[in-house]
Scaffold this active site. Structure first.
Site, short mmCIF file in Angstrom:
data_model
loop_
_atom_site.label_atom_id
_atom_site.label_comp_id
_atom_site.label_asym_id
_atom_site.label_seq_id
_atom_site.Cartn_x
_atom_site.Cartn_y
_atom_site.Cartn_z
N LYS A 135 0.85 -1.18 0.00
CA LYS A 135 0.00 0.00 0.00
C LYS A 135 0.90 1.24 0.00
O LYS A 135 1.98 1.23 0.61
CB LYS A 135 -0.83 -0.05 1.28
CG LYS A 135 -1.90 1.01 1.43
CD LYS A 135 -2.69 0.73 2.72
CE LYS A 135 -3.86 1.70 2.87
NZ LYS A 135 -4.69 1.38 4.05
N SER A 219 -9.32 1.27 2.73
CA SER A 219 -8.41 2.11 2.00
C SER A 219 -7.29 1.34 1.31
O SER A 219 -6.60 1.91 0.47
CB SER A 219 -7.80 3.14 2.96
OG SER A 219 -7.00 2.51 3.93
N SER A 243 -9.77 -1.16 6.70
CA SER A 243 -9.05 -0.85 5.46
C SER A 243 -8.24 -2.01 4.89
O SER A 243 -7.82 -1.94 3.74
CB SER A 243 -8.14 0.36 5.68
OG SER A 243 -8.91 1.54 5.68
#
Lengths: 564, 564
Positions: A135, A219, A243
């Site tokens: 990420k 996310s 997330s």
């Protein structure tokens, strides 16, 4: 104002193009990509058309399978890396899932691993030659960390002059390298990270590859889409309200949220960094439970507590694994709690069916299922949410203001046009007390189930939805209560992919009477035709620091599901 | 105003008298208690004059020794309890160390334990029949918890109408009962708990029994004085800046500060409850290291993580104990870091000598000692202190305002005449980031010592002062930096009593050049004649969650010291 507008936009466009330009020309899709209507699902046969059969073989092997090959010299790290670089490049073009690629560095790292293997006939570590995606919160040398903010491009967390720019590496990055992993790309996030969908002014929107009508989640949405398309065998996201688990669930993946303090966060960029009333955690996502375990256990083998002061000295606890394995081999093994509906937003039909499926395979395997009736989640979820606004949005607005870019609509709703009043220490302490009291009640409830089970123990784990949706429609993600509750409790949770939406089975419940406006809108968003084919997952939940147990159980349940 | 003044004072006096009145008449000291000048030391022969030889035998046995007798039926729980009730009563009259006594309830609990033993020939638990004292933060049914605030008398944490008043028990209390401990008294604290001395408007000042010129320490000062006088074989205090270790050090005791999350705090009264940026922890104090371990390990055996949501699932780790024991049996066993002076306030001569003594017995036993040069403590201690003012003193002032009682002078200096501005969320987050960065630097330094040691490992533990004083003079406690640093780092720390002040050896360093005003005043406060005979301790420090290792080492070092 107009010129500042143009400035952020041009920087965003430039960055977006630079991502695309970083993909070797030979891997650019030349023909027209079919529309969503023509081809909602770009996984499987669709994506395979761009790959050689050898690339397909490699990229459709899970992380454990890959490491078995690269650690024995069957496959070279370079070939494996090359294959994933290619598939990730295609994945990005289909879903907007990447923020950064650094394929040359990856291939040169892979070459070093192959050289090592050639010289010593042994792997560098348990992740030898395994491509791992990250990420876009992790710092990697010579690679940008924008975290979706235009104002962070070519800076260190918004600061142009910080000496760490381009040189600093997050602790997990350093450990992954030491374990033999190959880093090759960073994946998209919503600016702020505080969203169940992934959109920002740089890459736009990250689509769900299994059904492009839907969101990839957030996310860690780029991780979800990329791994869902098998452009990565596994990667790492972060989770402060779901997330990791939301994108994992939406993309048919296993995604683990460990408890705070189990896994090293040190040196990773974040929103509202320093807010430690309710901490975000890092965790792995992968296509199989055993691969999630490999990533998790490998990092623990590096003793993260000796380099991250916030990590608890808790190595992989073999005895816990043995305990649960030994229970599983008895004739009346485990008891699971099952929460179907949190009383705030009822899950859509595919999720209800997924829970039934899991319940039924467990019962068939002689496990007990009892109804889970904890202290109302509606008491806790708003407390969790409050933690995201303690600073009145100051940190978020500051980050957007760096470039003058506008907030995404969902973020505008959440954080308003400007920062508002901050909470003070007394208000924060009052919030902590409330949350602590709720945690105590929940724990007491969990332990109280000892009188309900046939095992003589409280429930061993709890099953619940990961979200009320298979995956929400674009722009329609509106309820993260099923994941947030576990951030509030700091419980271990892992997603388990169960099935896909079948429009012929998962009909709209026409007689349903919504219990709230949010419930009504989630109910009305469901459309079997639009959702058809989407992944459906559930969440498996343990108490704090029960990662070993949950990983064993997730793999076990996955096996039961595959044997149906 | 005048009448409110009279009201708080009369309530304070009434409470003070009720404590004294709760002591059976036969145990009241009838003659005149000698003045401090006549008899600074009221331990040993002095206190023994009030006790029978059987009572002396019982009360001068450590907790491990007592349990060995009560668990086998050699001694009855009733007799042991009676002896400690008596000695605690004397201790209170000599030092003002008690807030509550409940001897009748204790004796009736002890009777039940004896009945159990008579019936089953086995103990109820590992603390069968062991009297345990508790700092006045713990809730016990039918017993007040004033925490030194006049306004908390006859309330539940200041609230007269709270249904928990008189019925609720803190989790640790419940667990101690389940373990077979006998609860019989609660000990004095400074109102606010934020002080290295123990004084409040109810009981006045708690004196150091070994040298009544000096403070018993704080905030667990009543525990320190009581256990120091052997009016209790062991008890529990809390520590947010040294509140276990300071009174333990000042009273010649072992006192353990575990890391946050190791030990159950649930349901215990506190100051600034809900401030969780830097948490207070509970821990045991006792006359021997093995007794501290007994108390600690027994509570862990109750699996506190199943009733306190903030406790980490970490049972006593036998393998860690075995690891360290096995190292101790090698020929070149351990390496210790030694910090003599934190560069802010240099310890007084007796403390410097105590460090030398410990260093020398360790070196004689083939251990290595290296100089400890961590990132300056002066960077961290002020960050720790900031946590105590986040709410601008709002909680503290609210508690004093309940009765209108004045703040003690030291507290006035600390918290001013009224609450001031609170820190907001952004400021608190900035503080967290700074402290996290410091922790990271400190951990990196610790690990970096691997290149300096002969063991091939980083240092195994660190020795440092517990305070710059043997024990501070009344009203002169001014520096807690040596303990606060470890709250900031969240490291495991335990005090080890080493020696006593000897006026003939521990001379004033006449040539000393102070490095700061605080250093100067601490230097000038030292007077060998006044300090003569006082206990001197050092601190043994491990990293986070290294309680097993530190308890083993503390016992080991204690043995070396006793064999000198």
């Amino acid at each position: 104002m107009e010129s500042q507008n143009r400035l952020w936009l041009s920087r965003a466009v430039e960055k977006r193009e630079s991502i695309l330009n970083s993909i070797p020309g030979k891997w650019l899709i030349t023909g027209k990509i079919p529309s969503v209507e023509e081809q909602p699902d770009v996984t499987g046969p669709f994506v395979r058309q761009f790959l050689s059969s050898r690339e397909i073989e490699i990229t459709e092997t899970d992380a454990v399978g890959i490491v078995a090959k690269t650690s024995t010299g069957d496959w070279s790290a370079v070939e494996v890396t090359q294959a994933f670089c290619h598939r990730a490049s295609i994945a990005h073009q289909l879903t907007n899932c990447l923020h950064e690629t650094f394929f040359d560095a990856a291939l040169s790292d892979a070459k070093l691993l192959d050289d090592h293997f050639a010289a010593f006939k042994s792997p560098v570590g348990p992740l030898h030659g395994l491509p791992v995606s990250l990420k876009d919160q992790f710092h990697i040398k010579n690679v940008d960390t924008s975290m979706g903010y235009v104002g962070w491009i070519d800076t260190f967390e918004g600061n142009k002059d910080d000496a760490r720019k381009g040189t600093f590496e997050s602790e997990l990055v350093q450990e992954l390298r030491a374990l033999g992993a190959v880093l090759y790309c960073k994946t998209s996030v919503p600016a702020t990270l505080m969203s169940g969908e992934t959109a920002n002014n740089i890459i736009g929107y990250t689509y769900n590859p299994k059904n492009r009508n839907l969101t990839a989640g957030g996310s860690s949405g780029g991780e979800g889409a990329l791994i869902g398309l098998k452009g990565s065998p596994g990667g790492f996201g972060s989770d402060i309200g779901g997330s990791i688990r939301i994108p994992a669930a939406f993309n048919g993946l296993y995604g683990l949220r460990p408890s705070v303090g189990r896994f090293p966060y040190e040196g990773t960029a974040n929103s509202m960094d320093g807010q430690c009333s309710l901490l975000s955690v890092l965790g792995p996502l992968a296509t199989t439970a055993r691969s999630v375990r490999l990533l998790f256990e490998s990092v623990l083998s590096r003793k993260p507590w000796i380099y991250d002061p916030l990590v608890v000295e808790l190595p992989w606890r073999q005895y816990q694994e043995e305990e649960i394995q030994s229970l599983l081999s008895t004739s009346s093994p485990l008891c699971f709690g099952m929460l179907v509906d949190d009383g705030v937003v009822k899950p859509q039909p595919p999720v209800l069916r997924a829970l039934q499926v899991v319940g039924s395979v467990l019962q068939k395997a002689s496990h007990e299922i009892i109804e889970w009736k904890p202290p109302s989640h509606s008491l806790c979820v708003p407390l969790v949410e409050k933690h995201w606004y303690l600073d009145g949005g100051a940190d978020i607005h500051k980050a957007f203001a760096l470039s003058g870019e506008p907030l995404a609509p969902a973020m505008s709703v959440r954080y308003g046009a400007a920062a508002t009043t901050e909470a003070n220490a007394s208000e924060i302490a009052a919030l902590h007390r409330k949350l602590r009291d709720y945690k105590k009640e929940y724990l007491d409830y969990w332990m109280s189930t000892v009188v309900q089970t046939r095992t003589g123990r409280p429930v061993d784990a709890v099953l619940m939805p990961a979200a009320p949706y298979a995956a929400a429609r674009k722009g329609k993600f509106a309820y993260a209560g099923y994941t947030m509750i576990l951030n509030g409790l700091d419980y271990t949770a892992i997603t388990i992919p169960v099935t896909t939406v079948d429009a012929t089975i998962d009909k709209v419940d026409e007689g349903y009477q919504p219990i709230s406006d949010k419930d009504k809108s989630v109910h009305e968003d469901y459309d079997p035709e639009i959702y058809n084919g989407a992944h459906v997952a559930v969440q498996l939940v343990g108490r704090r620091f029960q990662e070993e147990k949950m990983l064993v159980l997730a793999e076990y349940i996955g096996k039961l599901l595959s044997q149906q």
